[in-house]
Design a protein around this motif. Structure first.
Motif, PDB file in Angstrom:
ATOM      1  N   LYS A 355       0.689  -1.101   0.106  1.00 61.84           N
ATOM      2  CA  LYS A 355       0.055   0.007  -0.155  1.00 61.84           C
ATOM      3  C   LYS A 355       0.855   1.283  -0.024  1.00 61.84           C
ATOM      4  O   LYS A 355       1.889   1.187   0.567  1.00 61.84           O
ATOM      5  CB  LYS A 355      -1.059   0.066   1.161  1.00 61.84           C
ATOM      6  N   TYR A 356       0.214   2.235  -0.518  1.00 62.46           N
ATOM      7  CA  TYR A 356       0.883   3.771  -0.677  1.00 62.46           C
ATOM      8  C   TYR A 356      -0.107   4.522  -0.485  1.00 62.46           C
ATOM      9  O   TYR A 356      -1.429   4.339   0.108  1.00 62.46           O
ATOM     10  CB  TYR A 356       1.816   3.748  -1.966  1.00 62.46           C
ATOM     11  N   TYR A 357       0.250   5.855  -0.504  1.00 58.64           N
ATOM     12  CA  TYR A 357      -0.770   6.902  -0.652  1.00 58.64           C
ATOM     13  C   TYR A 357      -0.723   7.950  -1.687  1.00 58.64           C
ATOM     14  O   TYR A 357       0.115   7.772  -2.625  1.00 58.64           O
ATOM     15  CB  TYR A 357      -0.685   7.671   0.463  1.00 58.64           C
ATOM     16  N   LYS A 358      -1.856   8.323  -2.024  1.00 61.67           N
ATOM     17  CA  LYS A 358      -2.022   9.223  -3.591  1.00 61.67           C
ATOM     18  C   LYS A 358      -1.819  10.695  -2.920  1.00 61.67           C
ATOM     19  O   LYS A 358      -2.413  11.066  -2.212  1.00 61.67           O
ATOM     20  CB  LYS A 358      -3.456   9.181  -3.954  1.00 61.67           C
ATOM     21  N   GLY A 359      -1.006  11.441  -3.689  1.00 67.03           N
ATOM     22  CA  GLY A 359      -0.764  12.867  -3.452  1.00 67.03           C
ATOM     23  C   GLY A 359      -0.030  13.191  -2.450  1.00 67.03           C
ATOM     24  O   GLY A 359       0.945  12.077  -1.854  1.00 67.03           O
ATOM     25  N   ARG A 360       0.562  14.472  -1.837  1.00 64.31           N
ATOM     26  CA  ARG A 360       1.155  14.904  -0.861  1.00 64.31           C
ATOM     27  C   ARG A 360       0.209  15.742  -0.065  1.00 64.31           C
ATOM     28  O   ARG A 360       0.170  17.011   0.006  1.00 64.31           O
ATOM     29  CB  ARG A 360       2.408  15.687  -1.292  1.00 64.31           C
ATOM     30  N   ARG A 361      -0.530  14.868   0.857  1.00 61.16           N
ATOM     31  CA  ARG A 361      -1.457  15.749   1.749  1.00 61.16           C
ATOM     32  C   ARG A 361      -0.894  16.748   2.556  1.00 61.16           C
ATOM     33  O   ARG A 361       0.111  16.419   3.411  1.00 61.16           O
ATOM     34  CB  ARG A 361      -2.199  14.645   2.667  1.00 61.16           C
ATOM     35  N   PRO A 362      -1.244  18.089   2.608  1.00 60.59           N
ATOM     36  CA  PRO A 362      -0.573  18.997   3.355  1.00 60.59           C
ATOM     37  C   PRO A 362      -0.836  19.014   4.709  1.00 60.59           C
ATOM     38  O   PRO A 362      -1.363  20.096   5.338  1.00 60.59           O
ATOM     39  CB  PRO A 362      -0.851  20.269   2.788  1.00 60.59           C
ATOM     40  N   ASN A 363      -1.007  18.002   5.751  1.00 59.85           N
ATOM     41  CA  ASN A 363      -1.528  17.768   6.734  1.00 59.85           C
ATOM     42  C   ASN A 363      -1.395  16.600   7.256  1.00 59.85           C
ATOM     43  O   ASN A 363      -0.960  15.640   6.923  1.00 59.85           O
ATOM     44  CB  ASN A 363      -3.249  17.889   6.529  1.00 59.85           C
ATOM     45  N   GLY A 364      -1.209  16.645   8.622  1.00 60.80           N
ATOM     46  CA  GLY A 364      -0.907  15.416   9.458  1.00 60.80           C
ATOM     47  C   GLY A 364      -1.986  14.792  10.493  1.00 60.80           C
ATOM     48  O   GLY A 364      -3.216  15.552  10.273  1.00 60.80           O
ATOM     49  N   ILE A 365      -1.671  14.137  11.385  1.00 63.88           N
ATOM     50  CA  ILE A 365      -2.721  13.678  12.666  1.00 63.88           C
ATOM     51  C   ILE A 365      -2.621  14.644  13.680  1.00 63.88           C
ATOM     52  O   ILE A 365      -1.601  15.356  13.988  1.00 63.88           O
ATOM     53  CB  ILE A 365      -2.187  12.199  12.946  1.00 63.88           C
ATOM     54  N   TYR A 366      -3.606  14.489  14.441  1.00 66.69           N
ATOM     55  CA  TYR A 366      -3.579  15.146  15.669  1.00 66.69           C
ATOM     56  C   TYR A 366      -4.255  14.500  16.935  1.00 66.69           C
ATOM     57  O   TYR A 366      -5.197  13.640  16.776  1.00 66.69           O
ATOM     58  CB  TYR A 366      -4.504  16.781  15.437  1.00 66.69           C
ATOM     59  N   ILE A 367      -3.372  14.448  18.090  1.00 66.62           N
ATOM     60  CA  ILE A 367      -3.788  13.834  19.177  1.00 66.62           C
ATOM     61  C   ILE A 367      -4.035  15.103  20.243  1.00 66.62           C
ATOM     62  O   ILE A 367      -3.066  15.590  20.841  1.00 66.62           O
ATOM     63  CB  ILE A 367      -2.900  12.870  19.919  1.00 66.62           C
ATOM     64  N   PRO A 368      -5.446  15.475  20.658  1.00 60.57           N
ATOM     65  CA  PRO A 368      -5.651  16.402  21.439  1.00 60.57           C
ATOM     66  C   PRO A 368      -5.170  16.299  23.028  1.00 60.57           C
ATOM     67  O   PRO A 368      -4.814  15.144  23.348  1.00 60.57           O
ATOM     68  CB  PRO A 368      -7.047  16.456  21.308  1.00 60.57           C
ATOM     69  N   ARG A 369      -5.185  17.184  23.572  1.00 63.04           N
ATOM     70  CA  ARG A 369      -4.732  17.267  25.297  1.00 63.04           C
ATOM     71  C   ARG A 369      -5.439  16.335  25.797  1.00 63.04           C
ATOM     72  O   ARG A 369      -6.809  16.093  25.886  1.00 63.04           O
ATOM     73  CB  ARG A 369      -4.869  18.838  25.520  1.00 63.04           C
ATOM     74  N   TYR A 370      -4.852  15.515  26.590  1.00 61.66           N
ATOM     75  CA  TYR A 370      -5.714  14.600  27.467  1.00 61.66           C
ATOM     76  C   TYR A 370      -5.016  14.410  29.013  1.00 61.66           C
ATOM     77  O   TYR A 370      -5.679  14.024  29.728  1.00 61.66           O
ATOM     78  CB  TYR A 370      -5.386  13.039  27.114  1.00 61.66           C
ATOM     79  N   TRP A 371      -3.842  15.374  29.283  1.00 65.29           N
ATOM     80  CA  TRP A 371      -3.670  15.699  30.605  1.00 65.29           C
ATOM     81  C   TRP A 371      -4.157  16.917  31.184  1.00 65.29           C
ATOM     82  O   TRP A 371      -4.514  18.030  30.577  1.00 65.29           O
ATOM     83  CB  TRP A 371      -2.158  15.991  30.902  1.00 65.29           C
ATOM     84  N   ASN A 372      -4.643  16.676  32.355  1.00 65.69           N
ATOM     85  CA  ASN A 372      -5.145  18.209  33.201  1.00 65.69           C
ATOM     86  C   ASN A 372      -6.429  18.492  32.472  1.00 65.69           C
ATOM     87  O   ASN A 372      -6.456  19.782  32.585  1.00 65.69           O
ATOM     88  CB  ASN A 372      -4.056  19.081  33.508  1.00 65.69           C
ATOM     89  N   VAL A 373      -7.041  17.720  32.029  1.00 66.09           N
ATOM     90  CA  VAL A 373      -8.513  17.989  31.465  1.00 66.09           C
ATOM     91  C   VAL A 373      -9.708  18.260  32.517  1.00 66.09           C
ATOM     92  O   VAL A 373     -10.473  19.089  32.333  1.00 66.09           O
ATOM     93  CB  VAL A 373      -8.886  16.937  30.324  1.00 66.09           C
ATOM     94  N   ASP A 374      -9.515  17.235  33.372  1.00 63.70           N
ATOM     95  CA  ASP A 374     -10.446  16.971  34.576  1.00 63.70           C
ATOM     96  C   ASP A 374      -9.611  16.157  35.782  1.00 63.70           C
ATOM     97  O   ASP A 374      -8.412  16.135  35.603  1.00 63.70           O
ATOM     98  CB  ASP A 374     -11.681  16.084  34.124  1.00 63.70           C
ATOM     99  N   GLU A 375     -10.497  16.149  36.943  1.00 67.29           N
ATOM    100  CA  GLU A 375      -9.999  15.683  37.822  1.00 67.29           C
ATOM    101  C   GLU A 375      -9.214  14.350  37.736  1.00 67.29           C
ATOM    102  O   GLU A 375      -8.194  13.967  38.252  1.00 67.29           O
ATOM    103  CB  GLU A 375     -10.925  15.416  39.159  1.00 67.29           C
ATOM    104  N   THR A 376      -9.615  13.453  36.974  1.00 71.14           N
ATOM    105  CA  THR A 376      -9.177  12.134  36.570  1.00 71.14           C
ATOM    106  C   THR A 376      -7.929  12.088  35.845  1.00 71.14           C
ATOM    107  O   THR A 376      -7.312  10.976  35.698  1.00 71.14           O
ATOM    108  CB  THR A 376     -10.286  11.258  35.884  1.00 71.14           C
ATOM    109  N   THR A 377      -7.679  13.106  35.135  1.00 73.59           N
ATOM    110  CA  THR A 377      -6.531  13.272  34.389  1.00 73.59           C
ATOM    111  C   THR A 377      -5.330  14.292  35.074  1.00 73.59           C
ATOM    112  O   THR A 377      -4.404  14.567  34.243  1.00 73.59           O
ATOM    113  CB  THR A 377      -6.673  13.730  32.774  1.00 73.59           C
TER     114      THR A 377
END
Length: 566
Positions: A355-377
């Motif tokens: 497998k490969y990919y088509k084109g050169r996507r000008p964007n990547g992935i994002y993992i949003p903040r997950y520390w100090n979001v609420d009391e459990t984190t």
């Protein structure tokens, strides 16, 4: 793009003056012009016409001398900015001249600038994320710096307003710490990214991996074409697919007939009238003739970029403001922030060789903040948090340099293994001692004082970076990647190119420079809506917030002008 009115040599009085034509300056120009104000935009550098002035937009690597490398003369010209690793012959013409525009690093700091129409809106990464009340309330809850004078409810309608015009592609998540935008269809994750996403989200409940939210059109909008996946964005996009002042806001301002752009206009200072208690104009130096000229206006928007706007305000002294325009609090120049960067992990992904990919996507992935979001984190190691950007890709297949002939050609055409990386962006706290000041001993080409920058990341940022690296390695290993390597390039501020602060908003004139509508507390007809206004830094890219803050402030400015309050 239509011809820009540049008759400012003969006309010196306007309804509004906007200093700078980058992301926030372009929005200020659009909003003020569309509301009927005759508006002068003062641009430090040259005019850059959309499409016409993108000389490298279609070049392939073999079309450039030195395969895109810089000549010794170009390296000397950009002797500071070259440390970023981002300057090649394809973009060199969009980066400021460090020799003509020096600055002093009391502590290491990389200041990347674009002195031309559009500024860094031609060079930015286009990642666009809303802030939430987790960001706007953090200072008050933790007793850090000063409280923001605004909250998410104040900004939400303005986020929507600018998103609908700019065009933001992405997917909704419903996360309170990362409010959803008004989205165009999202770009697609590639096969390896989908695989890693499933593994990370399955192993770490509460963590999400999505396609980046970006100011790229995935379908036509307002006469602009959609992204062609060329990933040559920083050369200028001939399709207008990504957001820039040149392709989006300045043409809208021009269409009103109310816009004048004056290039080669180096703003020396604001002009203050003691009897009126407000600014009456802007003093410039013509970069080509060295002529001193004063332009007058009822309202002034400072949008020269974080440090440049602050430099102008510091240089704008008078009997009323001996320490810089609006600097009653003593906070002008202080609380400089940037995001930490270049910390994370990478590894190899087994399988997917077919497998490969088509084109050169000008964007990547994002993992949003997950520390100090609420009391459990909640973490006891650090305040605030971070998010990740990155992506999966196949590199080239390194050929044996001793090979030759048909076998060699076949080998170099085969793609290498799949790899995946993530790098974190962490929030920097506002420290009073992280500051800039005028340096009268080092002058620029036009004899003006330059900036000395004295800032550093402190223990909280270093603790966040340690967690970024630790979490990145753990997530990639749990995702099944091989040969995982954690990295921390231990860079100083500036490399994130998200410099913020130095003329912060606040509720109290004794501790801040601007009020809740970005007006200078002591001179209400002066607005500062670029990154210098920021009171904290969040951990997400700030440009969308600059756009929304500017549109909101412009609306308020015109309303107050009509009421004769300014």
């Amino acid at each position: 793009m239509a011809y820009y009115n540049i008759d400012a040599q003969t006309q010196t009085t306007y309804d509004a003056i906007v200093i700078g034509s980058g992301i926030s300056g372009g929005w200020a120009a659009k909003e003020l012009c569309e509301k009927g104000l005759k508006t002068l935009v003062l641009e430090r550098g040259r005019i850059v016409q959309h499409v016409t002035d993108y000389p490298t937009m279609n070049l392939d690597p073999w079309d450039s001398e030195l395969r895109g490398g810089l000549t010794p003369e170009q390296k000397k010209k950009h002797y500071k900015a070259i440390r970023s690793g981002w300057i090649g012959t394809d973009t060199e013409h969009f980066w400021a001249d460090d020799e003509a525009n020096p600055y002093t690093e009391v502590k290491p700091f990389l200041w990347l600038r674009g002195h031309h129409m559009g500024g860094r809106s031609l060079l930015w990464g286009k990642q666009t994320y809303r802030w939430s009340d987790l960001d706007f309330e953090a200072n008050a809850k933790e007793g850090i710096g000063v409280d923001w004078p605004i909250r998410y409810k104040d900004m939400a309608p303005w986020y929507t307003y600018v998103e609908k015009f700019a065009g933001i592609s992405g997917e909704a998540l419903g996360l309170p710490q990362l409010p959803d935008s008004h989205f165009l269809p999202p770009m697609e994750l590639n096969c390896v990214e989908k695989h890693v996403k499933g593994r990370i989200e399955g192993s770490f409940p509460g963590r999400h991996m999505i396609i980046g939210r970006v100011a790229h059109l995935t379908k036509p909008l307002n006469g602009r074409g959609q992204c062609q996946y060329r990933n040559r964005c920083s050369r200028g996009c001939p399709y207008g697919a990504y957001f820039s002042s040149n392709a989006v806001t300045l043409p809208a301002a021009q269409a009103t007939g109310n816009l004048t752009i004056r290039p080669y206009s180096i703003v020396q200072s604001l002009v203050y009238d003691d009897t009126k208690g407000k600014a009456t104009g802007v003093r410039i130096i013509d970069a080509e003739t060295n002529e001193d000229i004063v332009f007058s206006a009822k309202i002034i928007f400072c949008n020269a970029s974080t440090l440049s706007s602050t430099q102008i305000l510091l240089n704008s002294t008078s009997d009323r403001f001996p320490n810089g325009f609006g600097n009653d609090s003593g906070e002008l120049g202080h609380n400089l922030m940037d995001h930490t960067y270049r910390v994370g992990a990478l590894g190899k992904v087994e399988g997917f060789e077919d497998k490969y990919y088509k084109g050169r996507r000008p964007n990547g992935i994002y993992i949003p903040r997950y520390w100090n979001v609420d009391e459990t984190t909640r973490s006891d190691k650090f305040l605030r948090g971070f998010g990740y950007q990155g992506g999966g890709y196949r590199g080239g297949n390194p050929a044996n340099i001793e090979s030759f002939g048909g076998e060699f050609k076949d080998q170099i055409l085969k793609p290498g293994p799949w790899e995946f990386f993530i790098t974190g962006f962490a929030e920097c706290l506002p420290y009073h001692e992280n500051q800039v000041s005028l340096n009268s001993e080092v002058l620029d080409k036009w004899g003006q004082p330059t900036l000395s920058i004295d800032a550093e990341f402190k223990e909280n940022e270093k603790a966040l970076n340690r967690q970024i690296r630790e979490d990145a390695v753990e997530m990639l290993e749990k995702a099944g990647l091989k040969d995982v390597i954690g990295f921390d390039k231990d860079h100083p501020p500036g490399y994130g190119v998200h410099e913020m602060g130095t003329a912060r908003m606040g509720r109290d004139p004794k501790t801040s420079v601007l009020n809740g509508f970005n007006q200078v507390h002591a001179a209400k007809n002066v607005f500062v809506t670029d990154g210098s206004c920021m009171t904290s830094s969040s951990c997400v890219n700030p440009s969308l917030t600059y756009m929304a803050i500017t549109a909101r402030a412009a609306n308020h400015a015109v309303s107050e002008l009509k009421k004769r309050n300014i």
